[in-house]
Write a protein that holds these residues in place. Structure first.
Motif, PDB file in Angstrom:
ATOM      1  N   ASN A  42       0.800  -1.228   0.000  1.00 46.09           N
ATOM      2  CA  ASN A  42       0.000   0.000   0.000  1.00 46.09           C
ATOM      3  C   ASN A  42       0.831   1.276   0.000  1.00 46.09           C
ATOM      4  O   ASN A  42       0.329   2.350  -0.330  1.00 46.09           O
ATOM      5  N   HIS A  43       2.095   1.168   0.393  1.00 40.47           N
ATOM      6  CA  HIS A  43       2.933   2.358   0.538  1.00 40.47           C
ATOM      7  C   HIS A  43       4.113   2.384  -0.435  1.00 40.47           C
ATOM      8  O   HIS A  43       4.820   3.388  -0.503  1.00 40.47           O
ATOM      9  N   MET A  44       4.325   1.299  -1.146  1.00 42.90           N
ATOM     10  CA  MET A  44       5.510   1.157  -1.987  1.00 42.90           C
ATOM     11  C   MET A  44       5.645   2.276  -3.012  1.00 42.90           C
ATOM     12  O   MET A  44       6.724   2.868  -3.172  1.00 42.90           O
ATOM     13  N   ARG A  45       4.575   2.572  -3.727  1.00 47.88           N
ATOM     14  CA  ARG A  45       4.661   3.566  -4.805  1.00 47.88           C
ATOM     15  C   ARG A  45       5.095   4.928  -4.276  1.00 47.88           C
ATOM     16  O   ARG A  45       5.985   5.579  -4.843  1.00 47.88           O
ATOM     17  N   GLY A  46       4.472   5.377  -3.183  1.00 47.07           N
ATOM     18  CA  GLY A  46       4.830   6.675  -2.622  1.00 47.07           C
ATOM     19  C   GLY A  46       6.272   6.719  -2.161  1.00 47.07           C
ATOM     20  O   GLY A  46       6.962   7.730  -2.353  1.00 47.07           O
ATOM     21  N   THR A  47       6.738   5.621  -1.560  1.00 47.75           N
ATOM     22  CA  THR A  47       8.116   5.563  -1.076  1.00 47.75           C
ATOM     23  C   THR A  47       9.106   5.611  -2.235  1.00 47.75           C
ATOM     24  O   THR A  47      10.090   6.362  -2.204  1.00 47.75           O
ATOM     25  N   LEU A  48       8.856   4.814  -3.266  1.00 50.65           N
ATOM     26  CA  LEU A  48       9.753   4.802  -4.427  1.00 50.65           C
ATOM     27  C   LEU A  48       9.746   6.139  -5.158  1.00 50.65           C
ATOM     28  O   LEU A  48      10.779   6.593  -5.665  1.00 50.65           O
ATOM     29  N   ASN A  49       8.588   6.786  -5.202  1.00 56.14           N
ATOM     30  CA  ASN A  49       8.511   8.114  -5.822  1.00 56.14           C
ATOM     31  C   ASN A  49       9.357   9.126  -5.043  1.00 56.14           C
ATOM     32  O   ASN A  49      10.034   9.978  -5.635  1.00 56.14           O
ATOM     33  N   ALA A  50       9.303   9.022  -3.719  1.00 57.26           N
ATOM     34  CA  ALA A  50      10.087   9.926  -2.873  1.00 57.26           C
ATOM     35  C   ALA A  50      11.580   9.713  -3.098  1.00 57.26           C
ATOM     36  O   ALA A  50      12.358  10.674  -3.191  1.00 57.26           O
ATOM     37  N   ILE A  51      11.996   8.443  -3.192  1.00 58.44           N
ATOM     38  CA  ILE A  51      13.412   8.133  -3.427  1.00 58.44           C
ATOM     39  C   ILE A  51      13.858   8.668  -4.785  1.00 58.44           C
ATOM     40  O   ILE A  51      14.940   9.262  -4.915  1.00 58.44           O
ATOM     41  N   GLU A  52      13.022   8.493  -5.810  1.00 55.05           N
ATOM     42  CA  GLU A  52      13.355   8.988  -7.142  1.00 55.05           C
ATOM     43  C   GLU A  52      13.447  10.512  -7.158  1.00 55.05           C
ATOM     44  O   GLU A  52      14.336  11.091  -7.781  1.00 55.05           O
ATOM     45  N   SER A  53      12.538  11.158  -6.453  1.00 52.91           N
ATOM     46  CA  SER A  53      12.566  12.621  -6.369  1.00 52.91           C
ATOM     47  C   SER A  53      13.852  13.094  -5.690  1.00 52.91           C
ATOM     48  O   SER A  53      14.449  14.100  -6.100  1.00 52.91           O
ATOM     49  N   CYS A  54      14.272  12.378  -4.661  1.00 53.92           N
ATOM     50  CA  CYS A  54      15.538  12.696  -3.990  1.00 53.92           C
ATOM     51  C   CYS A  54      16.714  12.535  -4.940  1.00 53.92           C
ATOM     52  O   CYS A  54      17.623  13.385  -4.997  1.00 53.92           O
ATOM     53  N   ASN A  55      16.712  11.455  -5.702  1.00 52.95           N
ATOM     54  CA  ASN A  55      17.799  11.218  -6.659  1.00 52.95           C
ATOM     55  C   ASN A  55      17.912  12.368  -7.655  1.00 52.95           C
ATOM     56  O   ASN A  55      19.024  12.790  -8.013  1.00 52.95           O
ATOM     57  N   GLN A  56      16.789  12.881  -8.110  1.00 52.87           N
ATOM     58  CA  GLN A  56      16.794  13.969  -9.082  1.00 52.87           C
ATOM     59  C   GLN A  56      17.390  15.250  -8.506  1.00 52.87           C
ATOM     60  O   GLN A  56      17.980  16.057  -9.237  1.00 52.87           O
ATOM     61  N   LEU A  57      17.253  15.414  -7.194  1.00 54.34           N
ATOM     62  CA  LEU A  57      17.790  16.605  -6.531  1.00 54.34           C
ATOM     63  C   LEU A  57      19.172  16.358  -5.925  1.00 54.34           C
ATOM     64  O   LEU A  57      19.704  17.225  -5.228  1.00 54.34           O
ATOM     65  N   HIS A  58      19.738  15.177  -6.185  1.00 54.18           N
ATOM     66  CA  HIS A  58      21.051  14.783  -5.635  1.00 54.18           C
ATOM     67  C   HIS A  58      21.023  14.715  -4.109  1.00 54.18           C
ATOM     68  O   HIS A  58      21.986  15.085  -3.433  1.00 54.18           O
ATOM     69  N   VAL A  59      19.892  14.255  -3.585  1.00 50.09           N
ATOM     70  CA  VAL A  59      19.753  14.012  -2.149  1.00 50.09           C
ATOM     71  C   VAL A  59      19.948  12.519  -1.912  1.00 50.09           C
ATOM     72  O   VAL A  59      19.280  11.698  -2.531  1.00 50.09           O
ATOM     73  N   LYS A  60      20.850  12.167  -1.023  1.00 53.09           N
ATOM     74  CA  LYS A  60      21.134  10.761  -0.728  1.00 53.09           C
ATOM     75  C   LYS A  60      20.119  10.216   0.268  1.00 53.09           C
ATOM     76  O   LYS A  60      19.912  10.799   1.336  1.00 53.09           O
ATOM     77  N   VAL A  61      19.477   9.100  -0.093  1.00 55.00           N
ATOM     78  CA  VAL A  61      18.509   8.468   0.801  1.00 55.00           C
ATOM     79  C   VAL A  61      19.192   7.318   1.548  1.00 55.00           C
ATOM     80  O   VAL A  61      19.765   6.417   0.925  1.00 55.00           O
TER      81      VAL A  61
END
Length: 233
Positions: free
Chosen positions: A103-122
């Protein structure tokens, strides 16, 4: 006839590179206390080169997508950016918890991808940030399979009880405050490395007990900071 003098091998101190480091965590209480203690315990001689900024949470929402939204807002309001040529770095620290369930996977993966685009390390911890805290006190990798299984499951014994990991941290802290365990950051890095060697896992999220907070402090080491000596006793 005089011999040409030979060069002596001198131990050279690594040059310290000035950096600014931003950190935001999903945890609203314990993680905030920990990183505020890091900020307050940095010795003055390092503060001219290292600007460490824990980004305070404005809500108690722990979902990675919500954490990223707060980070994104902070970035826009303060006009900061990160990247290969920047001396500014950012980390978003999250737990595995239930954030990678169906139920939460999509939102979590989207957040990680958004971080990657901004060069934020998760940095993902399994099951939670408490594994990093425990590493300040002991080598988790040397614990029994039963202990590791309990830590990974991280269950509560009752609805109002603490999770297994939080109980462990409370026991190890024994009433001490976060300011006093900061002196053991170098120990935590060593113990985190032992976990990675003993329980290697390259999956996202990791499927074994893991701590990845040490990557933040490894950045400090790479930039010339003495982890063992940079914090006040």
């Amino acid at each position: 006839m005089f011999e040409r003098p030979t060069k002596t091998n001198k131990t050279q101190t690594q040059k310290i590179t000035p950096i600014t480091c931003y950190v935001i965590c999903e945890g609203y209480v314990d993680e905030t206390k920990y990183f505020e203690a890091i900020e307050n315990r940095i010795k003055n001689r390092y503060k001219g080169n290292l600007v460490f900024i824990p980004i305070g949470r404005t809500t108690t929402a722990s979902a990675p997508q919500k954490v990223f939204e707060e980070l994104e807002k902070y970035i826009k309001e303060n006009n900061v950016s990160f990247g290969p040529r920047s001396d500014s770095y950012a980390f978003m620290i999250i737990d595995k918890d239930h954030h990678f369930s169906a139920n939460h996977m999509r939102g979590t993966l989207n957040a990680i991808e958004s971080c990657n685009q901004l060069h934020v390390k998760v940095l993902i911890n399994v099951p939670s940030f408490e594994v990093w805290e425990i590493c300040h006190f002991k080598d988790v990798s040397s614990e029994s399979e039963e202990y590791l299984a309990q830590l990974y499951a991280n269950r509560k014994t009752s609805r109002r009880a603490k999770t297994f990991a939080k109980k462990e941290v409370s026991k190890l802290l024994n009433g001490d405050d976060y300011g006093n365990i900061i002196r053991n950051v170098h120990v935590a890095i060593e113990n985190e490395n032992k976990i990675k060697q003993s329980l290697p896992c390259a999956l996202t999220p990791p499927s074994k007990v893991q701590s990845n907070v040490g990557e933040l402090f490894n950045l400090f080491k790479e930039k010339g900071y003495d982890i063992k000596g940079m914090f006040l006793d």
